[in-house]
Design a protein around this motif. Structure first.
Motif, PDB file in Angstrom:
ATOM      1  N   PRO A 184      48.538  48.653  10.328  1.00  0.00           N
ATOM      2  CA  PRO A 184      48.689  47.204  11.059  1.00  0.00           C
ATOM      3  C   PRO A 184      49.586  47.224  11.967  1.00  0.00           C
ATOM      4  O   PRO A 184      50.302  48.067  12.114  1.00  0.00           O
ATOM      5  CB  PRO A 184      49.264  46.485   9.769  1.00  0.00           C
ATOM      6  CG  PRO A 184      48.681  47.306   8.504  1.00  0.00           C
ATOM      7  CD  PRO A 184      48.820  48.881   8.884  1.00  0.00           C
ATOM      8  N   ALA A 185      49.552  46.106  13.018  1.00  0.00           N
ATOM      9  CA  ALA A 185      50.130  46.221  14.142  1.00  0.00           C
ATOM     10  C   ALA A 185      51.704  45.568  13.746  1.00  0.00           C
ATOM     11  O   ALA A 185      52.556  45.698  14.564  1.00  0.00           O
ATOM     12  CB  ALA A 185      49.667  45.083  14.935  1.00  0.00           C
ATOM     13  N   THR A 186      51.651  44.698  12.620  1.00  0.00           N
ATOM     14  CA  THR A 186      52.964  44.329  12.223  1.00  0.00           C
ATOM     15  C   THR A 186      53.359  44.412  10.889  1.00  0.00           C
ATOM     16  O   THR A 186      52.551  44.807  10.068  1.00  0.00           O
ATOM     17  CB  THR A 186      52.947  42.548  12.392  1.00  0.00           C
ATOM     18  OG1 THR A 186      51.729  42.246  11.754  1.00  0.00           O
ATOM     19  CG2 THR A 186      52.733  42.305  14.135  1.00  0.00           C
ATOM     20  N   LEU A 187      54.593  44.007  10.421  1.00  0.00           N
ATOM     21  CA  LEU A 187      55.023  44.243   8.991  1.00  0.00           C
ATOM     22  C   LEU A 187      54.394  43.077   8.260  1.00  0.00           C
ATOM     23  O   LEU A 187      55.184  42.244   8.020  1.00  0.00           O
ATOM     24  CB  LEU A 187      56.464  44.368   9.100  1.00  0.00           C
ATOM     25  CG  LEU A 187      57.007  44.774   7.630  1.00  0.00           C
ATOM     26  CD1 LEU A 187      56.744  45.994   7.012  1.00  0.00           C
ATOM     27  CD2 LEU A 187      58.639  44.672   7.719  1.00  0.00           C
ATOM     28  N   HIS A 188      53.201  43.115   7.920  1.00  0.00           N
ATOM     29  CA  HIS A 188      52.689  42.353   6.989  1.00  0.00           C
ATOM     30  C   HIS A 188      51.590  42.755   6.039  1.00  0.00           C
ATOM     31  O   HIS A 188      50.751  43.668   6.682  1.00  0.00           O
ATOM     32  CB  HIS A 188      51.796  41.117   8.008  1.00  0.00           C
ATOM     33  CG  HIS A 188      52.617  40.160   8.549  1.00  0.00           C
ATOM     34  ND1 HIS A 188      53.067  40.406   9.836  1.00  0.00           N
ATOM     35  CD2 HIS A 188      53.456  39.130   8.097  1.00  0.00           C
ATOM     36  CE1 HIS A 188      54.002  39.519  10.294  1.00  0.00           C
ATOM     37  NE2 HIS A 188      54.241  38.793   9.347  1.00  0.00           N
ATOM     38  N   ASP A 189      51.813  42.497   4.897  1.00  0.00           N
ATOM     39  CA  ASP A 189      50.789  43.005   3.770  1.00  0.00           C
ATOM     40  C   ASP A 189      50.613  44.272   3.910  1.00  0.00           C
ATOM     41  O   ASP A 189      49.370  45.033   3.752  1.00  0.00           O
ATOM     42  CB  ASP A 189      49.553  42.294   4.043  1.00  0.00           C
ATOM     43  CG  ASP A 189      49.508  40.655   3.768  1.00  0.00           C
ATOM     44  OD1 ASP A 189      50.105  40.300   3.127  1.00  0.00           O
ATOM     45  OD2 ASP A 189      48.782  40.072   4.639  1.00  0.00           O
ATOM     46  N   ILE A 190      51.619  45.205   3.921  1.00  0.00           N
ATOM     47  CA  ILE A 190      51.638  46.688   3.792  1.00  0.00           C
ATOM     48  C   ILE A 190      51.361  47.146   2.269  1.00  0.00           C
ATOM     49  O   ILE A 190      52.327  46.599   1.576  1.00  0.00           O
ATOM     50  CB  ILE A 190      52.615  47.388   4.505  1.00  0.00           C
ATOM     51  CG1 ILE A 190      53.180  46.766   6.071  1.00  0.00           C
ATOM     52  CG2 ILE A 190      52.710  48.669   4.339  1.00  0.00           C
ATOM     53  CD1 ILE A 190      52.054  47.034   6.865  1.00  0.00           C
ATOM     54  N   PRO A 191      50.174  47.823   2.028  1.00  0.00           N
ATOM     55  CA  PRO A 191      50.091  47.942   0.450  1.00  0.00           C
ATOM     56  C   PRO A 191      51.158  49.272   0.092  1.00  0.00           C
ATOM     57  O   PRO A 191      51.298  50.338   0.750  1.00  0.00           O
ATOM     58  CB  PRO A 191      48.715  48.554   0.476  1.00  0.00           C
ATOM     59  CG  PRO A 191      48.375  49.021   1.931  1.00  0.00           C
ATOM     60  CD  PRO A 191      49.255  48.043   2.921  1.00  0.00           C
ATOM     61  N   LEU A 192      51.802  49.234  -1.146  1.00  0.00           N
ATOM     62  CA  LEU A 192      52.623  50.080  -1.619  1.00  0.00           C
ATOM     63  C   LEU A 192      51.703  51.532  -1.871  1.00  0.00           C
ATOM     64  O   LEU A 192      52.330  52.549  -1.872  1.00  0.00           O
ATOM     65  CB  LEU A 192      53.248  49.768  -2.854  1.00  0.00           C
ATOM     66  CG  LEU A 192      54.342  48.548  -2.783  1.00  0.00           C
ATOM     67  CD1 LEU A 192      55.024  48.473  -4.070  1.00  0.00           C
ATOM     68  CD2 LEU A 192      55.308  49.101  -1.669  1.00  0.00           C
ATOM     69  N   GLU A 193      50.403  51.200  -2.138  1.00  0.00           N
ATOM     70  CA  GLU A 193      49.525  52.255  -2.469  1.00  0.00           C
ATOM     71  C   GLU A 193      49.471  53.271  -1.156  1.00  0.00           C
ATOM     72  O   GLU A 193      49.044  54.549  -1.321  1.00  0.00           O
ATOM     73  CB  GLU A 193      48.245  51.638  -2.770  1.00  0.00           C
ATOM     74  CG  GLU A 193      48.180  51.122  -4.098  1.00  0.00           C
ATOM     75  CD  GLU A 193      48.253  49.727  -3.980  1.00  0.00           C
ATOM     76  OE1 GLU A 193      48.169  48.890  -4.998  1.00  0.00           O
ATOM     77  OE2 GLU A 193      48.720  49.158  -2.669  1.00  0.00           O
ATOM     78  N   HIS A 194      49.705  52.634  -0.115  1.00  0.00           N
ATOM     79  CA  HIS A 194      49.919  53.534   1.216  1.00  0.00           C
ATOM     80  C   HIS A 194      50.878  54.666   0.835  1.00  0.00           C
ATOM     81  O   HIS A 194      50.519  55.887   1.243  1.00  0.00           O
ATOM     82  CB  HIS A 194      50.129  52.753   2.281  1.00  0.00           C
ATOM     83  CG  HIS A 194      50.438  53.581   3.555  1.00  0.00           C
ATOM     84  ND1 HIS A 194      49.576  54.289   4.207  1.00  0.00           N
ATOM     85  CD2 HIS A 194      51.720  53.653   4.168  1.00  0.00           C
ATOM     86  CE1 HIS A 194      50.052  54.867   5.414  1.00  0.00           C
ATOM     87  NE2 HIS A 194      51.441  54.393   5.230  1.00  0.00           N
ATOM     88  N   PHE A 195      52.149  54.300   0.572  1.00  0.00           N
ATOM     89  CA  PHE A 195      53.141  55.279   0.241  1.00  0.00           C
ATOM     90  C   PHE A 195      52.872  56.027  -0.921  1.00  0.00           C
ATOM     91  O   PHE A 195      53.297  57.275  -0.978  1.00  0.00           O
ATOM     92  CB  PHE A 195      54.590  54.508   0.125  1.00  0.00           C
ATOM     93  CG  PHE A 195      54.749  53.598   1.187  1.00  0.00           C
ATOM     94  CD1 PHE A 195      55.356  53.943   2.387  1.00  0.00           C
ATOM     95  CD2 PHE A 195      54.339  52.141   0.919  1.00  0.00           C
ATOM     96  CE1 PHE A 195      55.788  53.334   3.266  1.00  0.00           C
ATOM     97  CE2 PHE A 195      54.786  51.256   2.140  1.00  0.00           C
ATOM     98  CZ  PHE A 195      55.451  51.948   3.163  1.00  0.00           C
ATOM     99  N   ALA A 196      52.426  55.466  -2.094  1.00  0.00           N
ATOM    100  CA  ALA A 196      51.982  56.054  -3.092  1.00  0.00           C
ATOM    101  C   ALA A 196      51.016  57.325  -3.010  1.00  0.00           C
ATOM    102  O   ALA A 196      51.221  58.421  -3.732  1.00  0.00           O
ATOM    103  CB  ALA A 196      51.490  55.524  -4.280  1.00  0.00           C
ATOM    104  N   SER A 197      49.974  57.281  -1.955  1.00  0.00           N
ATOM    105  CA  SER A 197      49.115  58.227  -1.960  1.00  0.00           C
ATOM    106  C   SER A 197      49.851  59.495  -1.039  1.00  0.00           C
ATOM    107  O   SER A 197      49.637  60.686  -1.367  1.00  0.00           O
ATOM    108  CB  SER A 197      47.936  57.628  -0.848  1.00  0.00           C
ATOM    109  OG  SER A 197      47.281  56.778  -1.731  1.00  0.00           O
ATOM    110  N   ALA A 198      50.893  58.949   0.027  1.00  0.00           N
ATOM    111  CA  ALA A 198      51.522  59.986   0.613  1.00  0.00           C
ATOM    112  C   ALA A 198      52.480  60.737  -0.635  1.00  0.00           C
ATOM    113  O   ALA A 198      52.551  61.886  -0.184  1.00  0.00           O
ATOM    114  CB  ALA A 198      52.171  59.251   1.741  1.00  0.00           C
TER     115      ALA A 198
END
Length: 326
Positions: free
Chosen positions: A213-227
């Motif tokens: 995403p271009a800005t800090l909006h609606d970033i899913p925690l699943e993104h970090f959990a997968s990493a």
């Protein structure tokens, strides 16, 4: 004087090397000592140490073609290269290591060290990470910071990069305007530093980068959990000791991961943190989501975190609203 060869007449001339004689003699002595350490029989080399020193120093002064230097010295091209590289190695051996220079600066009471050099585009940090950064970090811990050029942006602890920028350009509409490339470099350096000390590390972007995403909006925690799962599966990683690290707004994500994924994330390290979920940036809205649902802008409870939490902060950050005391 002229020399006839293959029907051509070549004219020889005498040239002067613009290097003080004592410098040539200094290098010649070290070249002679080098030959002695190797056990080179006396008189077995085509050039004596003094002439080899002259060849090497001429290359440094002129950066001319090596085969021309070899021709002028009366040796083959291969021998010219060997003499040149041997001379460079001997000179390099006389230079002190970076940690020795920094130790001398501390002994002499210097307040800082200035580092400069030529910027070379590269995607490999191995040389800097292994040879330079550990020495600079130790010097900073001993009270000797380094003032470096922009090639060291993101190197963090004790390495200061002067930036000519109007403070008004940094603070606008209640938010810091960040150089995202500098932020990414800083995180890559941090991960590289941790890895250099034997800790498997993964630097992860979450917005304002290609594919994100271009800005800090609606970033899913699943993104970090997968990493985190990817890192936990790497050889040398202990899955029971995976922790999240975050800076400023990223500290919220690190704390949320520890709270919401206690079986995966076993603690957090947060810099300039806040235990309050902040709105998205810019313009408000939701910064984080889980299971496609927005995470409430409330205090992060931290009751489920399965490991230690280390928080580091200095002065107040005007870009973040104050954390409520509990």
């Amino acid at each position: 004087m002229s020399v006839a060869t293959r029907g051509l007449t070549l004219v020889t001339c005498v040239a002067t090397l613009d290097v003080p004689r004592h410098v040539v003699e200094f290098l010649a002595r070290h070249l002679a000592a080098h030959r002695q350490r190797l056990g080179t029989p006396k008189g077995s080399r085509a050039l004596k140490p003094f002439r080899q020193a002259a060849l090497v120093l001429r290359w440094f002064r002129e950066r001319g073609c090596v085969h021309c230097l070899a021709r002028d010295a009366g040796v083959s091209h291969a021998t010219g290269y060997r003499y040149l590289y041997a001379g460079i190695d001997v000179i390099a051996d006389q230079a002190p290591e970076l940690h020795e220079v920094l130790a001398r600066c501390r002994r002499e009471g210097m307040t800082h060290v200035i580092m400069g050099g030529t910027m070379i585009e590269s995607d490999r940090l191995t040389g800097v990470r292994i040879h330079a950064l550990p020495a600079l970090y130790k010097a900073a811990a001993d009270g000797l910071p380094t003032l470096a050029d922009k090639g060291y942006i993101g190197a963090d602890i004790g390495i200061r990069i002067p930036v000519r920028r109007n403070r008004q350009d940094l603070w606008m509409d209640g938010n810091w305007r960040l150089d995202r490339r500098a932020v990414v470099r800083r995180k890559k350096y941090t991960a590289a530093l941790l890895a250099s000390h034997g800790y498997p590390a993964l630097a992860l972007g979450n917005f304002a980068l290609p594919g994100l995403p271009a800005t800090l909006h609606d970033i899913p925690l699943e993104h970090f959990a997968s990493a985190a799962r990817l890192l936990a599966a790497q050889p040398g990683t202990d899955p029971a000791r995976v922790v999240a690290m975050g800076y400023s707004r990223g500290s919220k994500a690190a704390l949320l991961l520890g709270e919401d994924y206690p079986a995966l994330i076993h603690g957090a390290v947060v810099y300039s943190p806040s235990a309050q979920v902040s709105p998205g940036s810019p313009g408000g809205g939701n910064a984080w989501t889980k299971d496609s649902q927005p995470i409430a802008q409330d205090t992060i409870p931290l009751g489920q975190v399965s490991g230690p939490v280390l928080a580091l902060a200095g002065a107040g950050d005007p870009g973040i609203r104050p954390t409520r005391r509990r």
